[in-house]
Design a protein around this motif. Structure first.
Motif, mmCIF file in Angstrom:
data_model
loop_
_atom_site.group_PDB
_atom_site.id
_atom_site.type_symbol
_atom_site.label_atom_id
_atom_site.label_comp_id
_atom_site.label_asym_id
_atom_site.label_seq_id
_atom_site.Cartn_x
_atom_site.Cartn_y
_atom_site.Cartn_z
ATOM 1 N N MET A 128 10.663 -6.868 -7.567
ATOM 2 C CA MET A 128 10.013 -6.107 -6.512
ATOM 3 C C MET A 128 9.955 -4.640 -6.901
ATOM 4 O O MET A 128 10.907 -4.080 -7.442
ATOM 5 N N ASP A 129 8.828 -3.992 -6.614
ATOM 6 C CA ASP A 129 8.651 -2.579 -6.903
ATOM 7 C C ASP A 129 8.592 -1.815 -5.586
ATOM 8 O O ASP A 129 7.530 -1.695 -4.972
ATOM 9 N N PRO A 130 9.732 -1.290 -5.102
ATOM 10 C CA PRO A 130 9.740 -0.601 -3.813
ATOM 11 C C PRO A 130 8.910 0.669 -3.821
ATOM 12 O O PRO A 130 8.591 1.212 -2.765
ATOM 13 N N ALA A 131 8.554 1.169 -5.012
ATOM 14 C CA ALA A 131 7.751 2.384 -5.100
ATOM 15 C C ALA A 131 6.258 2.091 -4.980
ATOM 16 O O ALA A 131 5.448 3.022 -4.901
ATOM 17 N N ARG A 132 5.886 0.825 -4.950
ATOM 18 C CA ARG A 132 4.471 0.498 -4.849
ATOM 19 C C ARG A 132 3.960 0.855 -3.458
ATOM 20 O O ARG A 132 4.561 0.468 -2.451
ATOM 21 N N ASP A 133 2.857 1.571 -3.400
ATOM 22 C CA ASP A 133 2.301 1.988 -2.121
ATOM 23 C C ASP A 133 1.478 0.854 -1.513
ATOM 24 O O ASP A 133 0.601 0.280 -2.173
ATOM 25 N N VAL A 134 1.769 0.546 -0.248
ATOM 26 C CA VAL A 134 1.046 -0.491 0.490
ATOM 27 C C VAL A 134 0.594 0.110 1.811
ATOM 28 O O VAL A 134 1.359 0.832 2.469
ATOM 29 N N ALA A 135 -0.625 -0.168 2.209
ATOM 30 C CA ALA A 135 -1.174 0.426 3.428
ATOM 31 C C ALA A 135 -1.879 -0.609 4.291
ATOM 32 O O ALA A 135 -2.382 -1.626 3.795
ATOM 33 N N VAL A 136 -1.917 -0.328 5.587
ATOM 34 C CA VAL A 136 -2.806 -1.042 6.504
ATOM 35 C C VAL A 136 -4.173 -0.370 6.381
ATOM 36 O O VAL A 136 -4.304 0.835 6.620
ATOM 37 N N VAL A 137 -5.178 -1.149 6.001
ATOM 38 C CA VAL A 137 -6.511 -0.569 5.785
ATOM 39 C C VAL A 137 -7.516 -0.996 6.849
ATOM 40 O O VAL A 137 -8.607 -0.420 6.925
ATOM 41 N N ALA A 138 -7.176 -1.987 7.667
ATOM 42 C CA ALA A 138 -8.088 -2.409 8.731
ATOM 43 C C ALA A 138 -7.303 -3.142 9.812
ATOM 44 O O ALA A 138 -6.290 -3.788 9.519
ATOM 45 N N PHE A 139 -7.777 -3.038 11.042
ATOM 46 C CA PHE A 139 -7.139 -3.667 12.197
ATOM 47 C C PHE A 139 -8.210 -4.101 13.184
ATOM 48 O O PHE A 139 -9.175 -3.370 13.429
ATOM 49 N N ALA A 140 -8.034 -5.288 13.734
ATOM 50 C CA ALA A 140 -8.955 -5.785 14.762
ATOM 51 C C ALA A 140 -8.166 -6.621 15.755
ATOM 52 O O ALA A 140 -7.140 -7.219 15.414
ATOM 53 N N GLN A 141 -8.649 -6.667 16.982
ATOM 54 C CA GLN A 141 -8.005 -7.467 18.014
ATOM 55 C C GLN A 141 -9.049 -7.950 19.014
ATOM 56 O O GLN A 141 -10.151 -7.409 19.102
ATOM 57 N N THR A 142 -8.670 -8.972 19.769
ATOM 58 C CA THR A 142 -9.547 -9.483 20.808
ATOM 59 C C THR A 142 -9.505 -8.570 22.028
ATOM 60 O O THR A 142 -8.642 -7.701 22.156
ATOM 61 N N ASP A 143 -10.437 -8.793 22.946
ATOM 62 C CA ASP A 143 -10.288 -8.275 24.295
ATOM 63 C C ASP A 143 -9.323 -9.230 24.987
ATOM 64 O O ASP A 143 -9.646 -10.401 25.221
ATOM 65 N N HIS A 144 -8.125 -8.763 25.281
ATOM 66 C CA HIS A 144 -7.086 -9.635 25.814
ATOM 67 C C HIS A 144 -7.420 -9.999 27.258
ATOM 68 O O HIS A 144 -7.747 -9.137 28.083
ATOM 69 N N ARG A 145 -7.313 -11.282 27.577
ATOM 70 C CA ARG A 145 -7.763 -11.799 28.874
ATOM 71 C C ARG A 145 -6.708 -12.709 29.471
ATOM 72 O O ARG A 145 -5.892 -13.293 28.750
ATOM 73 N N ARG A 146 -6.760 -12.820 30.803
ATOM 74 C CA ARG A 146 -5.807 -13.682 31.504
ATOM 75 C C ARG A 146 -5.973 -15.133 31.098
ATOM 76 O O ARG A 146 -4.982 -15.849 30.913
ATOM 77 N N ARG A 147 -7.199 -15.584 30.945
ATOM 78 C CA ARG A 147 -7.436 -16.973 30.549
ATOM 79 C C ARG A 147 -8.621 -17.033 29.588
ATOM 80 O O ARG A 147 -9.587 -16.275 29.723
ATOM 81 N N THR A 148 -8.523 -17.944 28.635
ATOM 82 C CA THR A 148 -9.639 -18.220 27.727
ATOM 83 C C THR A 148 -9.812 -19.736 27.633
ATOM 84 O O THR A 148 -9.790 -20.309 26.538
ATOM 85 N N ASP A 149 -9.962 -20.364 28.791
ATOM 86 C CA ASP A 149 -10.035 -21.832 28.826
ATOM 87 C C ASP A 149 -11.205 -22.364 28.020
ATOM 88 O O ASP A 149 -11.165 -23.494 27.523
ATOM 89 N N GLU A 150 -12.268 -21.551 27.904
ATOM 90 C CA GLU A 150 -13.474 -22.026 27.224
ATOM 91 C C GLU A 150 -13.366 -21.925 25.707
ATOM 92 O O GLU A 150 -14.261 -22.390 24.994
ATOM 93 N N LEU A 151 -12.256 -21.352 25.208
ATOM 94 C CA LEU A 151 -12.098 -21.144 23.771
ATOM 95 C C LEU A 151 -10.877 -21.876 23.243
ATOM 96 O O LEU A 151 -9.819 -21.863 23.872
ATOM 97 N N SER A 152 -11.025 -22.485 22.078
ATOM 98 C CA SER A 152 -9.852 -22.987 21.361
ATOM 99 C C SER A 152 -9.193 -21.813 20.653
ATOM 100 O O SER A 152 -9.733 -20.702 20.594
ATOM 101 N N GLU A 153 -8.011 -22.042 20.097
ATOM 102 C CA GLU A 153 -7.345 -20.973 19.356
ATOM 103 C C GLU A 153 -8.185 -20.522 18.176
ATOM 104 O O GLU A 153 -8.251 -19.323 17.864
#
Length: 353
Positions: free
Chosen positions: A1-26
């Motif tokens: 393992m190389d602890p000096a290696r730089d790692v970054a989060v380059v993108a993030f996405a999420q759903t519109d969080h809802r009380r129920r999504t009965d019409e959708l599978s996971e």
């Protein structure tokens, strides 16, 4: 393992969080998020070196439910893939280690949870000690109420202060189009004393995904990568009776090992599903009044089980991407009363204008 290696989060996405999504599978709930996070980088599935997911079979009600989610990723041609039966923040930790070892330069991390099909308060009792505690069926809200009362008895907070945390969080969530609960609202009736409805997280469905990349690869994918300067996770004793519920030594230790105390942070995204838990975390993480806590609204505004911790990391990274933060702390938790805790420290390159 190389602890000096730089790692970054380059993108993030999420759903519109809802009380129920009965019409959708996971899978149907997850696929738009996966497409969005990959489109943000220009990567294709075949460009990803490692894929890791977080979810819970207990929520889905069937064994190995995570294998079905791979239909949304595309597992052919064969991919390097792993899964954790934990919040997606721990999947991100595994992916981060994978990149540090040099076995991959990019990673896709995703998490999802549908709490609406069942009673999530009952489902979460399956995390408890199976011999002494689980047979009593104390649910997650009742246990959080014990923690809140311990804080009140110790003089660390009171009901008015907890109501203030709820009001601030949901007011901040007004600017977050993905949040399930936005804007001010009454604290409501007691759910389990001393916690009112407003002190507790909404029950809902949601998913999130991030892309990690190393070094110059990250710089080529993102104008301002959120570099992971440190990350660590620790666990408290399983038996609640031997813990001081007004403190979180595991969070403090994880933060220390992640380097959170080396320099001040300007933002903290805390996975505090209950108002009382923010009190505990602020103390353990030594966060002053000058730190912006949960500008997204936090878990009090949207708490998709198994994805909420990954969302905290994603929200912290997104603020760095947008130039709204230079050094941010992200926290994730799992288990009753902040039993397991993960802390990540993220930084941008150079101060924002």
């Amino acid at each position: 393992m190389d602890p000096a290696r730089d790692v970054a989060v380059v993108a993030f996405a999420q759903t519109d969080h809802r009380r129920r999504t009965d019409e959708l599978s996971e899978v149907e709930m997850l696929m738009p998020v996966l497409h969005q996070v990959l489109d943000a980088t220009g990567l294709k599935t075949g460009d990803i070196g490692f894929t890791c997911s977080g979810s819970s079979d207990y929520l889905a009600g069937r064994a190995f439910s995570f294998t079905m989610a791979l239909d949304g990723v595309g597992a052919w041609p064969p991919i390097a893939e792993s899964h954790v039966e934990m919040d997606g923040a721990w999947a991100l930790y595994e992916a981060w280690v994978k990149i540090l070892t040099g076995e991959a330069d990019t990673a896709l991390v995703y998490a999802y949870g549908k709490s609406s099909p069942g009673e999530v308060r009952d489902v979460l009792t399956r995390q408890l000690d199976p011999y002494y505690l689980a047979p009593l069926w104390p649910d997650s809200v009742a246990l959080a109420a014990l923690q809140a009362q311990a804080l009140i008895d110790a003089g660390d907070t009171d009901e008015a202060a907890l109501a203030g945390i709820a009001a601030r969080s949901r007011s901040d969530a007004t600017a977050n189009s993905h949040a399930q609960v936005r804007g001010s609202r009454p604290q409501g009736d007691y759910l389990v004393h001393p916690l009112r409805t407003g002190d507790c997280p909404p029950v809902g469905d949601g998913a999130a995904a991030v892309v990690l990349a190393a070094g110059d690869v990250a710089r080529g994918l993102c104008a301002r990568p959120a570099w992971i300067r440190g990350m660590d996770h620790r666990i408290e004793a399983h038996a609640l009776g031997v813990r001081d519920l007004t403190d979180s030594p595991s969070t403090r230790l994880a933060a220390e090992r992640a380097g959170a105390f080396e320099r001040p942070v300007d933002t903290a995204e805390l996975h505090a599903p209950f108002t009382s838990q923010e009190v505990v975390l602020r103390k353990a993480l030594r966060l002053g009044a000058d730190v912006r806590v949960n500008p997204s609204g936090g878990a009090l505004a949207a708490n998709p089980v198994m994805a909420a911790g990954l969302v905290r990391i994603g929200e912290a990274a997104a603020r760095i991407h947008r130039g709204e933060s230079d050094r941010a702390l992200a926290h994730a938790t799992s288990g009753p009363c902040l039993q397991q805790n993960l802390v990540a420290v993220l930084e941008g390159e150079g101060p924002h204008a």
